[in-house]
Design a protein around this motif. Structure first.
Motif, PDB file in Angstrom:
ATOM      1  N   THR A 133       0.838  -1.201   0.000  1.00 53.86           N
ATOM      2  CA  THR A 133       0.000   0.000   0.000  1.00 53.86           C
ATOM      3  C   THR A 133       0.873   1.252   0.000  1.00 53.86           C
ATOM      4  OG1 THR A 133      -0.169  -0.168   2.417  1.00 53.86           O
ATOM      5  CG2 THR A 133      -1.958  -1.090   1.112  1.00 53.86           C
TER       6      THR A 133
ATOM      7  N   GLU B  94      -2.766   3.649   4.989  1.00 47.48           N
ATOM      8  CA  GLU B  94      -3.035   2.286   5.427  1.00 47.48           C
ATOM      9  C   GLU B  94      -1.777   1.420   5.467  1.00 47.48           C
ATOM     10  OE1 GLU B  94      -4.383   2.465   1.049  1.00 47.48           O
ATOM     11  OE2 GLU B  94      -4.123   3.801   2.761  1.00 47.48           O
TER      12      GLU B  94
ATOM     13  N   ARG C 297     -11.528  10.294   5.883  1.00 45.19           N
ATOM     14  CA  ARG C 297     -11.012   9.664   4.670  1.00 45.19           C
ATOM     15  C   ARG C 297      -9.988   8.588   5.018  1.00 45.19           C
ATOM     16  NH1 ARG C 297      -6.726  12.933   1.349  1.00 45.19           N
ATOM     17  NH2 ARG C 297      -5.581  12.226   3.197  1.00 45.19           N
ATOM     18  N   ASP C 298      -9.004   8.941   5.835  1.00 44.00           N
ATOM     19  CA  ASP C 298      -7.954   7.981   6.152  1.00 44.00           C
ATOM     20  C   ASP C 298      -8.438   6.906   7.118  1.00 44.00           C
ATOM     21  OD1 ASP C 298      -5.888   9.110   4.540  1.00 44.00           O
ATOM     22  OD2 ASP C 298      -5.695  10.724   5.994  1.00 44.00           O
TER      23      ASP C 298
ATOM     24  N   ARG D 295     -10.040   4.420   4.932  1.00 44.66           N
ATOM     25  CA  ARG D 295      -9.037   3.654   4.205  1.00 44.66           C
ATOM     26  C   ARG D 295      -8.434   2.556   5.086  1.00 44.66           C
ATOM     27  NH1 ARG D 295      -5.248   7.515   0.525  1.00 44.66           N
ATOM     28  NH2 ARG D 295      -4.381   5.458   0.063  1.00 44.66           N
ATOM     29  N   HIS D 296      -8.211   2.865   6.360  1.00 42.72           N
ATOM     30  CA  HIS D 296      -7.700   1.849   7.276  1.00 42.72           C
ATOM     31  C   HIS D 296      -8.728   0.741   7.474  1.00 42.72           C
ATOM     32  CE1 HIS D 296      -3.860   3.469   8.613  1.00 42.72           C
ATOM     33  NE2 HIS D 296      -4.400   4.670   8.688  1.00 42.72           N
TER      34      HIS D 296
ATOM     35  N   ARG E 128     -11.246  -0.088   5.532  1.00 46.39           N
ATOM     36  CA  ARG E 128     -11.396  -0.810   4.264  1.00 46.39           C
ATOM     37  C   ARG E 128     -10.272  -1.820   4.095  1.00 46.39           C
ATOM     38  NH1 ARG E 128     -10.659   2.712  -1.044  1.00 46.39           N
ATOM     39  NH2 ARG E 128      -8.540   2.705  -0.187  1.00 46.39           N
TER      40      ARG E 128
END
Length: 393
Positions: A164, A168, A206-207, A210-211, A213
């Motif tokens: 990645t 993440e 947002r982040d 992402r983590h 997900r």
């Protein structure tokens, strides 16, 4: 230290890290992985005695990956260049690494979070929730999944094939280290407000997504298998009870409409389990998740032929029930189907047909992923004409 426009705090972080190396006697270097700074951070890094590495691909993970690849030491300690972590006190990390740890995570909740160092929704919701999900999904011993200060054996982490490029990356390192059964330990570390006047690069929602997900995608069991098993069991239990007629539970009567919901649960559950099988096979085959002997044996037993046989049986049963329902409908001169018995048969028929078709398509998709790949290209194995003539003479 990954760096993107950290001119305000970079020199301070480098000075603290160099002071630690001098005080502790550790033979090391301070390495700055710059991710395209436009505020002069590169010049500050070199003037402060650090080694500069330019990470061409943008992203927190990409910068860290470039820095780790360029590092010369046996051990690497990574941390943000915003002066929120104390690089002058790294003894606990070095001590654990020297005694055999592969990955040493800082724990800010154990070491102390100064007022204003972490937003309340990160401290009480985001970090605890994501850390809990990580421990639940992967059985990792880490309680602060996203601490930016951590140390590790360079060779051990390089062997994880981290991929990645964004925030993440921090989760991927912990997850893959856990799945690879590396020695992971935690030490308390303090967090204080960073020294920057600008907003941090981190974007909470947002982040955070992402983590989350990433954690879901790396765990086909929790994303697909467990929800699928739940839906399938609920659908089969209630479907079997309602197939013969209405079911009375207290003052509530469940009938043909409830059977339709049960059929939907069976279809959704079957598809979710199929996705779990495909996802696990893909992730194991291409190195996203380490192989597991138990899962590999289960997956290998689910051959294309066996799944196709089951799919054909389901579809044959569905067609037979559909034929019976059509016959009953014909006896009523194709008029309104008021008989609940006929409707039940048609619901069961449609469920078997759809489930069988889904299973058949999923079996082919899974088998496509499992096609053996010969690593060498045929073009690389062509025998030159002169060698061919010598071999055939």
């Amino acid at each position: 230290m990954p760096c993107l426009n950290e001119a305000e705090t970079l020199a301070t972080c480098i000075e603290k890290a160099r002071d630690y190396l001098a005080r502790s006697g550790v033979a090391g270097e301070v390495l700055i992985a710059d991710n395209g700074s436009t505020d002069g951070s590169q010049a500050i890094a070199e003037a402060s005695g650090a080694r500069l590495v330019n990470a061409e691909q943008r992203g927190y993970g990409a910068a860290l990956a470039s820095g780790i690849a360029a590092a010369r030491g046996k051990f690497v300690i990574m941390g943000d260049a915003d002066d929120s972590y104390d690089f002058a006190n790294l003894d606990a990390f070095v001590s654990e690494l020297r005694t055999g740890a592969d990955l040493v995570m800082g724990n800010r909740f154990a070491g102390g979070i100064a007022p204003g160092a972490m937003p309340w929704h990160h401290r009480y919701i985001g970090n605890p929730l994501l850390s809990f999900v990580g421990r639940l999904f992967f059985k990792t011993p880490v309680h602060d999944f996203h601490c930016g200060l951590r140390g590790f054996s360079r060779d051990a982490i390089a062997g994880l094939n981290l991929r990645t490029t964004g925030m993440e990356f921090a989760s991927e390192m912990v997850v893959k280290a856990t799945l690879s059964h590396l020695d992971i330990r935690e030490v308390p570390t303090a967090l204080r407000p960073d020294g920057r006047s600008r907003q941090p690069h981190l974007r909470a929602f947002r982040d955070g997504w992402r983590h989350l997900r990433f954690l879901l995608l790396f765990s086909p069991r929790w994303l697909f298998l467990y929800p699928g098993l739940f839906l399938l069991i609920v659908g089969l239990v209630f479907g079997s009870l309602l197939a013969g007629g209405p079911l009375r539970i207290g003052t509530v009567t469940l009938s043909v409409h409830s059977l339709l919901v049960a059929a939907l649960c069976v279809i959704m559950g079957t598809q979710s389990i199929a996705f779990a099988i495909i996802g696990r096979r893909f992730a194991s085959r291409y190195g996203f998740i380490p192989r597991s002997g138990v899962y590999d044996r289960v997956l290998e037993s689910l051959t294309l032929e066996r799944l196709l046989l089951l799919a054909i049986l389901l579809m044959a049963g569905g067609l037979a029930a559909m034929g019976w329902g059509t016959w009953e409908w014909a006896k009523r001169d194709f008029g309104p189907l008021s008989s609940t018995a006929t409707l039940r048969a048609l619901i069961l028929a449609m469920t078997a047909l759809v489930t069988g078709f889904q299973l058949m398509m999923s079996a082919f998709m899974s088998s496509m992923i499992n096609i053996p790949i010969y690593e060498r290209r045929l073009a690389d194995q062509v025998i030159p004409d002169d060698q061919f003539r010598r071999r055939t003479d």
